[in-house]
Scaffold this motif. Structure first.
Motif, PDB file in Angstrom:
ATOM      1  N   PRO A 190      58.802 -51.206 -36.540  1.00 29.60           N
ATOM      2  CA  PRO A 190      58.170 -50.133 -37.333  1.00 29.60           C
ATOM      3  C   PRO A 190      56.724 -49.844 -36.949  1.00 29.60           C
ATOM      4  CG  PRO A 190      59.351 -51.697 -38.735  1.00 29.60           C
ATOM      5  CD  PRO A 190      59.302 -52.307 -37.376  1.00 29.60           C
ATOM      6  N   GLU A 191      56.035 -50.815 -36.359  1.00 35.26           N
ATOM      7  CA  GLU A 191      54.622 -50.638 -36.022  1.00 35.26           C
ATOM      8  C   GLU A 191      54.407 -50.159 -34.587  1.00 35.26           C
ATOM      9  OE1 GLU A 191      52.442 -50.880 -38.463  1.00 35.26           O
ATOM     10  OE2 GLU A 191      54.195 -51.338 -39.703  1.00 35.26           O
ATOM     11  N   VAL A 192      55.421 -49.622 -33.973  1.00 31.20           N
ATOM     12  CA  VAL A 192      55.329 -49.174 -32.580  1.00 31.20           C
ATOM     13  C   VAL A 192      54.208 -48.145 -32.404  1.00 31.20           C
ATOM     14  CG1 VAL A 192      57.111 -47.404 -32.970  1.00 31.20           C
ATOM     15  CG2 VAL A 192      56.653 -48.197 -30.649  1.00 31.20           C
ATOM     16  N   ASP A 193      53.508 -48.216 -31.263  1.00 28.49           N
ATOM     17  CA  ASP A 193      52.418 -47.289 -30.955  1.00 28.49           C
ATOM     18  C   ASP A 193      52.757 -46.335 -29.816  1.00 28.49           C
ATOM     19  OD1 ASP A 193      50.288 -48.373 -32.763  1.00 28.49           O
ATOM     20  OD2 ASP A 193      50.621 -50.176 -31.558  1.00 28.49           O
ATOM     21  N   PHE A 194      53.523 -46.814 -28.817  1.00 23.91           N
ATOM     22  CA  PHE A 194      53.892 -45.998 -27.658  1.00 23.91           C
ATOM     23  C   PHE A 194      55.388 -46.154 -27.394  1.00 23.91           C
ATOM     24  CE2 PHE A 194      49.425 -46.897 -26.978  1.00 23.91           C
ATOM     25  CZ  PHE A 194      48.915 -45.726 -26.423  1.00 23.91           C
ATOM     26  N   VAL A 195      56.043 -45.065 -27.026  1.00 24.66           N
ATOM     27  CA  VAL A 195      57.427 -45.116 -26.560  1.00 24.66           C
ATOM     28  C   VAL A 195      57.489 -44.409 -25.215  1.00 24.66           C
ATOM     29  CG1 VAL A 195      59.817 -44.408 -26.964  1.00 24.66           C
ATOM     30  CG2 VAL A 195      58.414 -45.196 -28.883  1.00 24.66           C
ATOM     31  N   VAL A 196      58.032 -45.093 -24.223  1.00 23.80           N
ATOM     32  CA  VAL A 196      58.109 -44.558 -22.863  1.00 23.80           C
ATOM     33  C   VAL A 196      59.585 -44.431 -22.464  1.00 23.80           C
ATOM     34  CG1 VAL A 196      57.364 -44.819 -20.466  1.00 23.80           C
ATOM     35  CG2 VAL A 196      55.977 -45.819 -22.323  1.00 23.80           C
ATOM     36  N   GLY A 197      59.970 -43.249 -21.995  1.00 21.91           N
ATOM     37  CA  GLY A 197      61.343 -43.043 -21.547  1.00 21.91           C
ATOM     38  C   GLY A 197      61.399 -42.125 -20.344  1.00 21.91           C
ATOM     39  N   LYS A 204      57.001 -40.575 -37.624  1.00 21.73           N
ATOM     40  CA  LYS A 204      55.795 -41.353 -37.361  1.00 21.73           C
ATOM     41  C   LYS A 204      55.001 -40.667 -36.249  1.00 21.73           C
ATOM     42  CE  LYS A 204      53.948 -45.976 -36.891  1.00 21.73           C
ATOM     43  NZ  LYS A 204      54.160 -47.402 -36.602  1.00 21.73           N
ATOM     44  N   PRO A 205      54.289 -39.595 -36.575  1.00 20.16           N
ATOM     45  CA  PRO A 205      53.598 -38.792 -35.559  1.00 20.16           C
ATOM     46  C   PRO A 205      52.468 -39.515 -34.834  1.00 20.16           C
ATOM     47  CG  PRO A 205      53.060 -38.043 -37.782  1.00 20.16           C
ATOM     48  CD  PRO A 205      54.191 -39.015 -37.920  1.00 20.16           C
ATOM     49  N   SER A 206      52.045 -40.674 -35.316  1.00 22.68           N
ATOM     50  CA  SER A 206      50.989 -41.427 -34.627  1.00 22.68           C
ATOM     51  C   SER A 206      51.483 -42.033 -33.317  1.00 22.68           C
ATOM     52  CB  SER A 206      50.458 -42.541 -35.523  1.00 22.68           C
ATOM     53  OG  SER A 206      51.487 -43.489 -35.821  1.00 22.68           O
ATOM     54  N   VAL A 207      52.795 -42.161 -33.152  1.00 21.46           N
ATOM     55  CA  VAL A 207      53.362 -42.752 -31.929  1.00 21.46           C
ATOM     56  C   VAL A 207      53.191 -41.785 -30.769  1.00 21.46           C
ATOM     57  CG1 VAL A 207      55.466 -43.593 -30.822  1.00 21.46           C
ATOM     58  CG2 VAL A 207      55.019 -44.128 -33.224  1.00 21.46           C
ATOM     59  N   LYS A 208      52.675 -42.309 -29.653  1.00 27.44           N
ATOM     60  CA  LYS A 208      52.513 -41.509 -28.444  1.00 27.44           C
ATOM     61  C   LYS A 208      53.787 -41.571 -27.610  1.00 27.44           C
ATOM     62  CE  LYS A 208      48.314 -40.356 -29.424  1.00 27.44           C
ATOM     63  NZ  LYS A 208      48.053 -38.971 -29.913  1.00 27.44           N
ATOM     64  N   ILE A 209      54.283 -40.412 -27.215  1.00 28.31           N
ATOM     65  CA  ILE A 209      55.516 -40.308 -26.441  1.00 28.31           C
ATOM     66  C   ILE A 209      55.159 -40.029 -24.980  1.00 28.31           C
ATOM     67  CG2 ILE A 209      57.719 -39.120 -26.192  1.00 28.31           C
ATOM     68  CD1 ILE A 209      57.387 -40.676 -28.817  1.00 28.31           C
ATOM     69  N   ILE A 210      55.649 -40.892 -24.085  1.00 24.06           N
ATOM     70  CA  ILE A 210      55.360 -40.767 -22.660  1.00 24.06           C
ATOM     71  C   ILE A 210      56.670 -40.612 -21.895  1.00 24.06           C
ATOM     72  CG2 ILE A 210      54.333 -41.866 -20.624  1.00 24.06           C
ATOM     73  CD1 ILE A 210      52.483 -43.396 -22.517  1.00 24.06           C
ATOM     74  N   GLY A 211      56.764 -39.560 -21.093  1.00 27.44           N
ATOM     75  CA  GLY A 211      57.942 -39.337 -20.267  1.00 27.44           C
ATOM     76  C   GLY A 211      57.631 -39.582 -18.800  1.00 27.44           C
ATOM     77  N   CYS A 212      58.658 -39.907 -18.020  1.00 29.62           N
ATOM     78  CA  CYS A 212      58.425 -40.166 -16.595  1.00 29.62           C
ATOM     79  C   CYS A 212      59.611 -39.673 -15.775  1.00 29.62           C
ATOM     80  CB  CYS A 212      58.158 -41.642 -16.339  1.00 29.62           C
ATOM     81  SG  CYS A 212      59.320 -42.778 -17.121  1.00 29.62           S
ATOM     82  N   GLN A 213      59.310 -39.353 -14.529  1.00 30.10           N
ATOM     83  CA  GLN A 213      60.307 -38.764 -13.640  1.00 30.10           C
ATOM     84  C   GLN A 213      60.051 -39.240 -12.216  1.00 30.10           C
ATOM     85  OE1 GLN A 213      60.367 -34.398 -13.832  1.00 30.10           O
ATOM     86  NE2 GLN A 213      62.543 -34.484 -14.270  1.00 30.10           N
ATOM     87  N   ALA A 214      61.077 -39.199 -11.392  1.00 24.37           N
ATOM     88  CA  ALA A 214      60.926 -39.547  -9.980  1.00 24.37           C
ATOM     89  C   ALA A 214      60.137 -38.463  -9.253  1.00 24.37           C
ATOM     90  CB  ALA A 214      62.300 -39.727  -9.333  1.00 24.37           C
ATOM     91  N   GLN A 215      59.236 -38.871  -8.359  1.00 22.98           N
ATOM     92  CA  GLN A 215      58.398 -37.921  -7.629  1.00 22.98           C
ATOM     93  C   GLN A 215      59.234 -36.926  -6.841  1.00 22.98           C
ATOM     94  OE1 GLN A 215      54.725 -38.135  -7.576  1.00 22.98           O
ATOM     95  NE2 GLN A 215      55.163 -36.041  -6.990  1.00 22.98           N
ATOM     96  N   GLN A 216      60.381 -37.364  -6.324  1.00 17.02           N
ATOM     97  CA  GLN A 216      61.208 -36.497  -5.490  1.00 17.02           C
ATOM     98  C   GLN A 216      62.140 -35.581  -6.295  1.00 17.02           C
ATOM     99  OE1 GLN A 216      61.240 -39.210  -1.414  1.00 17.02           O
ATOM    100  NE2 GLN A 216      63.171 -38.836  -2.450  1.00 17.02           N
TER     101      GLN A 216
END
Length: 403
Positions: free
Chosen positions: A169-176, A195-207
């Protein structure tokens, strides 16, 4: 395209809870200590088909009426969505036809067929097999189950976030990771609502980076596509409607090149005892990029899938070892005299390096007549040890070239 509603996500959660177990969220002590934060791994590799894709596909199929189920379903997939659709189709008693690219890993094809689906191979990437699936859907009347651009699919995939909230419940960042963007659209929607305080980070392959580069540009762009060994997120074109959804819920995004992804597959094996495919391991890249803001925080990395071909895994491990400085390939010139090769290998052994392979070549055109070329593949303890090995070889008068 409509916005995903929290109501739809809650209905998906209720539906899936009855048939799919929650996946583990485990704290990794090694990464936590190394990055001075609490790092949790959300293990979607523990799903029955080894990927989060089962969530969206199964919920989508659960919402079909009996007439639609009787017609059968069809989907396009590089592998993980295929297995999710096949599993959901079997559970709800309908038949599935899956269009996969001809480059799809054999393991993913076989696993899909073993779940009862029929596989049709066409196209060189996801986008091409998607067009083929659309054509076949029109020809056969089968219901199309999209891999990401579908509100039911997104809602099902968003249940990952509902579990994370209950487990940490106390999560601060989620990366997917982001391929088409369905999962992170759903995950972001959950947190922006609950929980809008959580920062959402997305990632992708450079190619295969069209969506992340679009997010950076704040408009849709289509960069050159080369394709990635992280086939689960190797999507050529960013979808405009999904981009609009993602742009509202993703706070940060980044790309990783092939070498970094390979290195992170290896890091998960060594530091977490987890075998993940590239699209799952890529999330580790956030720990280096956002280390300063993550310090002291709770960080969840979604390890989205573990369906990696064994032959590919072997090559990835090799690349990872080279990148980490623990595998060293050298070309050494020695005198063409009896005992020279033995002297060279003895020196390498005395330096504590393990010789994995030796290729002794005397007939190369650029090799002087009184010399011979020796290619060495060495196993070392790391970058510092590798440098000391090269320096020691050069100090003995050898001409050394790193390969």
């Amino acid at each position: 395209m409509e916005t995903i509603t929290l109501e739809r996500i809650l209905h998906a959660e209720k539906t899936l809870k009855a048939i799919l177990p929650s996946t583990p969220l485990i704290k990794n002590e090694w990464f936590s200590k190394a990055y001075e934060c609490e790092v949790f791994l959300k293990l979607e590799i523990e799903q029955p088909v080894g990927s989060f894709k089962i969530r969206g596909a199964t919920y989508r199929i659960s919402q079909l009426n009996e007439e639609q189920k009787a017609r059968g379903i069809i989907a396009a997939s590089a592998g993980n969505h295929a297995q999710g659709v096949a599993w959901g189709a079997r559970h709800y008693g309908t038949n599935a036809l899956i269009v996969m690219p001809v480059t799809a890993p054999l393991m993913k094809v076989e696993n899909t067929e073993s779940l009862g689906a029929k596989v049709h191979l066409e196209g060189n990437n996801y986008d091409e097999c998607y067009l083929a699936a659309q054509r076949l859907s029109q020809e056969t009347g089968r219901v199309y189950v999209h891999a990401f651009k579908d509100l039911d699919v997104m809602a099902g995939q968003a249940t990952v976030a509902m579990e994370v909230l209950s487990q940490c419940p106390e999560v601060d960042f989620v990366v997917g990771s982001i391929g088409g963007g369905g999962m992170m659209s759903g995950v972001g929607t959950v947190f922006k609502n609950l929980k809008p305080s959580v920062k959402i980070i997305g990632c992708q392959a450079q190619q295969a980076s069209s969506m992340v580069l679009s997010l950076h540009s704040q408009k849709l762009v289509q960069p050159p596509f080369k394709g990635s060994f992280a086939d689960g997120i190797s999507v050529k074109n960013a979808d405009a409607e999904v981009f609009e959804l993602l742009s509202r819920v993703v706070d940060e995004s980044f790309c990783s090149d092939e070498s970094e992804i390979a290195m992170n597959v290896l890091r998960l094996i060594e530091k977490a005892k987890i075998v993940a495919e590239g699209s799952g391991a890529i999330t580790l890249g956030a720990l280096d990029r956002y280390a300063s803001v993550m310090k002291g925080k709770k960080v969840v990395l979604v390890i989205s899938g573990g369906n990696i071909d064994v032959n590919l895994l072997s090559r990835i491990i090799d690349q990872g070892l080279i990148r980490s400085g623990r595998r060293l390939k050298l070309r050494v010139m020695i005198t063409d005299r009896p005992g020279s090769l033995s002297k060279l290998t003895s020196l390498v052994g005395s330096l504590g390096a393990n010789i994995l392979q030796v290729v002794h070549e005397r007939a190369e055109m650029d090799t002087p007549l009184d010399q011979t070329s020796v290619e060495l593949m060495l196993e070392t303890r790391g970058p510092d040890h590798s440098r000391s090995v090269v320096e020691a070889l050069e100090s003995q008068g050898n001409q050394v070239e790193k390969q």
